[in-house]
Design an enzyme around this catalytic site. Structure first.
Site, PDB file in Angstrom:
ATOM      1  N   ASP A 116       0.860  -1.183   0.000  1.00  0.00           N
ATOM      2  CA  ASP A 116       0.000   0.000   0.000  1.00  0.00           C
ATOM      3  C   ASP A 116       0.895   1.232   0.000  1.00  0.00           C
ATOM      4  OD1 ASP A 116      -2.765   1.254   0.493  1.00  0.00           O
ATOM      5  OD2 ASP A 116      -1.547   2.129   2.079  1.00  0.00           O
ATOM      6  N   GLU A 200      -1.675  -1.837  -6.286  1.00  0.00           N
ATOM      7  CA  GLU A 200      -2.953  -1.329  -6.748  1.00  0.00           C
ATOM      8  C   GLU A 200      -2.708  -0.491  -8.001  1.00  0.00           C
ATOM      9  OE1 GLU A 200      -6.655   0.467  -4.168  1.00  0.00           O
ATOM     10  OE2 GLU A 200      -4.604   0.644  -3.466  1.00  0.00           O
ATOM     11  N   ASP A 282      -3.234   1.426   6.679  1.00  0.00           N
ATOM     12  CA  ASP A 282      -2.392   1.056   5.540  1.00  0.00           C
ATOM     13  C   ASP A 282      -2.065  -0.433   5.538  1.00  0.00           C
ATOM     14  OD1 ASP A 282      -2.450   3.731   4.929  1.00  0.00           O
ATOM     15  OD2 ASP A 282      -0.501   4.169   5.827  1.00  0.00           O
TER      16      ASP A 282
END
Ligand SMILES: [Zn+2]
Length: 294
Positions: A116, A200, A282
């Site tokens: 993340d 991501e 996170d």
């Protein structure tokens, strides 16, 4: 074309070819919406060119390039046969970067790591590891804006102005190098030590609006982060998984899978109303990403 741009023929013939290839790549990225439109290049601004083919490394500190001849270098040269080299200028220094082929390795790792990218820290791994990132360039940034402010009334083109411009360019280079170094360390760490890396997907327009990203990544662009990870994963024999940008990595409970309706950016801790699980925001997102790969 010859009468209009004489300088076109003063350089090695591979140089304009490489420039056109770079332009084609840039437009491709633009149409794929992974980058903005290409910018015009002008002499004196971000000077660089690429040479291919007949480049020879002669010993530790000498390199032979077409048209220009033999160049002496300050640093020791790699003892390999380069596929191509790029020569660029930053402030008053010239740099050479090399491109050569290497054998890819087979990763000995089988684990999956979710990553993340965040504000507070550069990156949080699903393993619980947190990469804080370089703080050192913040003081240089303050210095830079002060220098730019002090320089605001100098006469453009004057000796004092030129002196200041050079100092500003040097500081820019220093800051850019710290960021580059941070990003390279992060991507190497990930690709080298894990079997599968899950990140991501972030698009350009989303990124500009996304205050969630640490400055090091926001400035270098997510595209660069992903580019480095892609080739390094290939090099170290690990796998890169890019999860859809609509995947609710932050809103989902990594313990029971319940999805929250809303989660504001201020909520640094994730608290699940279903199972009562409490975890750093996170880390929760990173764990969800690691799970999304399997
Ligand atoms: Zn839960």
């Amino acid at each position: 074309m010859k009468s209009e741009h004489e300088w076109y023929y003063e350089v090695s013939k591979s140089t304009p070819q490489q420039a056109l290839m770079a332009l084609r790549e840039a437009w491709k990225r633009c149409f794929n919406k992974t980058a903005g439109h290409p910018l015009f290049k002008k002499k004196g601004k971000r000077d660089s060119f690429t040479l291919e083919g007949t480049v020879k490394i002669l010993g530790n500190n000498k390199i032979q390039v077409p048209v220009i001849g033999v160049l002496k270098t300050y640093e020791r040269l790699p003892q390999v046969k380069p596929k191509s080299i790029t020569i660029s200028r930053e402030a008053t220094r010239w740099f050479i970067s090399f491109r050569f082929e290497v054998e890819t390795q087979n990763s000995e790792h089988i684990d999956v790591v979710g990553v993340d990218l965040g504000v507070k820290s550069l990156a949080t791994f699903s393993t619980g590891e947190v990469i804080v990132g370089a703080k050192s360039y913040k003081k240089y940034e303050a210095k830079l804006s002060r220098m730019q402010w002090l320089n605001r009334h100098k006469v453009i083109g004057s000796a004092n102005w030129k002196k200041a411009q050079l100092q500003i360019a040097r500081l820019h280079r220093k800051i850019a190098n710290i960021r580059k170094d941070t990003l390279h360390k992060l991507t190497t760490l990930l690709a080298k030590n894990h079997g599968t890396v899950v990140i991501e997907d972030l698009n350009v327009s989303g990124m500009l609006a996304n205050r969630k990203l640490a400055k090091a990544i926001a400035d270098m662009s997510f595209f660069e982060f992903r580019r480095q990870l892609t080739y390094k994963c290939e090099l170290y024999g690990s796998k890169l998984v890019v999860v859809d940008r609509w995947f609710p990595s932050s809103k989902t409970c990594s313990n029971c899978g319940t999805k929250k309706e809303t989660l504001t950016l201020n909520e640094r801790v994730f608290e699940c109303s279903e199972c009562g699980f409490v975890i750093d925001r996170d880390l929760n997102a990173a764990i969800n990403l690691s799970k999304a790969a399997s």
